[in-house]
Design an enzyme around this catalytic site. Sequence first.
Site, PDB file in Angstrom:
ATOM      1  CB  SER A 277       4.890  12.276 -33.803  1.00 27.49           C
ATOM      2  OG  SER A 277       3.771  12.759 -33.099  1.00 27.49           O
ATOM      3  CB  ALA A 278       6.025  16.354 -29.922  1.00 29.04           C
ATOM      4  CG  HIS A 279       1.555  12.239 -29.484  1.00 30.13           C
ATOM      5  ND1 HIS A 279       0.842  11.128 -29.114  1.00 30.13           N
ATOM      6  CD2 HIS A 279       1.548  12.269 -30.828  1.00 30.13           C
ATOM      7  CE1 HIS A 279       0.396  10.515 -30.211  1.00 30.13           C
ATOM      8  NE2 HIS A 279       0.819  11.195 -31.269  1.00 30.13           N
TER       9      HIS A 279
ATOM     10  CG  ASN B  53       2.609   1.495 -34.966  1.00 30.00           C
ATOM     11  OD1 ASN B  53       3.124   1.154 -36.023  1.00 30.00           O
ATOM     12  ND2 ASN B  53       1.316   1.636 -34.839  1.00 30.00           N
TER      13      ASN B  53
ATOM     14  CB  CYS C 284      -3.979   4.856 -35.107  1.00 33.35           C
ATOM     15  SG  CYS C 284      -2.732   5.852 -34.306  1.00 33.35           S
TER      16      CYS C 284
HETATM   17  N1  PLP Z   1       3.549   6.597 -37.299  1.00 31.13           N
HETATM   18  C1  PLP Z   1       3.614   5.750 -36.267  1.00 31.13           C
HETATM   19  C2  PLP Z   1       4.544   4.579 -36.341  1.00 31.13           C
HETATM   20  C3  PLP Z   1       2.819   5.952 -35.129  1.00 31.13           C
HETATM   21  O1  PLP Z   1       2.900   5.097 -34.092  1.00 31.13           O
HETATM   22  C4  PLP Z   1       1.950   7.070 -35.105  1.00 31.13           C
HETATM   23  C5  PLP Z   1       1.043   7.298 -33.960  1.00 31.13           C
HETATM   24  O2  PLP Z   1       0.545   6.361 -33.361  1.00 31.13           O
HETATM   25  C6  PLP Z   1       1.939   7.946 -36.218  1.00 31.13           C
HETATM   26  C7  PLP Z   1       2.752   7.672 -37.298  1.00 31.13           C
HETATM   27  C8  PLP Z   1       1.067   9.138 -36.255  1.00 31.13           C
HETATM   28  O3  PLP Z   1       1.591  10.180 -35.472  1.00 31.13           O
HETATM   29  P1  PLP Z   1       0.623  11.351 -34.986  1.00 31.13           P
HETATM   30  O4  PLP Z   1      -0.267  10.781 -33.946  1.00 31.13           O
HETATM   31  O5  PLP Z   1       1.537  12.415 -34.459  1.00 31.13           O
HETATM   32  O6  PLP Z   1      -0.129  11.822 -36.190  1.00 31.13           O
END
Ligand code: PLP
Length: 375
Positions: free
Chosen positions: A197-199, A149, A321
Amino acid sequence: MIYLDHAATAPVPKAVADTMYAVLAEQFGNPSAQYPFGMEMKKRVEDWRNTVAAALDCPADRLAFTSCGTEGDNWALRAAVWQNRHLGRHIVTTAVEHSAVLETCKQLEREGCEVTYLTPDQDGNITAAQVLDAVRPDTAVVSVMLVNNELGTVYPLADIARSLSASHPKTLLHTDAVQGLTAFSARKLGADFVTVSAHKIGGPKGVGALYIGPRVRDPRPLLAGGGQERSLRSGTEATAQIAGFAKAAELRLEHLDRNQAHLQALRAYAREKLLRIPDMVPVGTGTAPHILSVSLSGWPSQNIVNDLGSQGICISAGSACHQGKPSHVVAALKLPKRTAAGVIRLSFGPETTQAEIDACAEALRRHHDTRMPML
Ligand code: PLP
């Protein structure tokens, strides 16, 4: 506003919001209720599951809806360790996973598991051979993300899956595909668990899905309760969220080839444009079309993000995050100090334009020319 942070979360198209509103306002029945208004919702949830499964290219009965990508990561790792508890308690993962995987691994370490964290090279790459070398007879699960990410690095999941099933047929494979959704086939990938994940694709926040492959005999639920999702994931189905997820998946699939080509062209354009700014250097050799990681070497990234933010330009200093903490992904690359300090991520969506990239590049150049670098 110029929004260049799609990897943090994507804008929700009106068609998705309208679909969700209709479910909230009119189709609000509980899918477990035993009258037609409820039973109709149960059927709709299955229709939406079919749509999301089509986007992932997997059978619908292998897909469970979750509350987010984080839940999918937690569940997959714990279910894999549970299934293989008689094989051993060793886990192989990478130092550049999302914290949803890393923090679960840390919890599992406190519960008696042993975890090997693989470090990438300076470009962010991890090879299938490196992963396979770390696997032992007591390895319960291997967890390697599909797309990083922060860097946009695409990891060789299909190769890992092929080699792992040949050499360690009982070891399960999980991939966090949250950043890769709609651009892969779960069936062809060969992983036993795939988190999405949807968002990240224009769906709402607060809903995701976990693909659970046929080698998973007993996907031990994370949540105990009313037995929804075929007893795999208790909790009343978040029907509006699930409907929004399905609509977003449908929209993304409809225009997949055109969008991918657009993103690839934009990324190449942005890379070329940004690297003309003095002291701007590439970070990693990621190829995911929607993520570009670069460093304004010597200019602290949080200051860049704040400066651009005050001009209405949204970019990220790494993963959103991390909430301002130094990124573990950048740390794993072991870059020179000044390069590591200046890492920023631009991430794009189907709506992003070249004019927006131009405005961002201009703001970055101004930042370089007018702000003091670190000493
Ligand atoms: N894994 C990756 C690679 C992500 O980029 C993200 C969110 O930034 C997540 C997991 C977590 O997903 P969620 O925000 O739906 O909990």
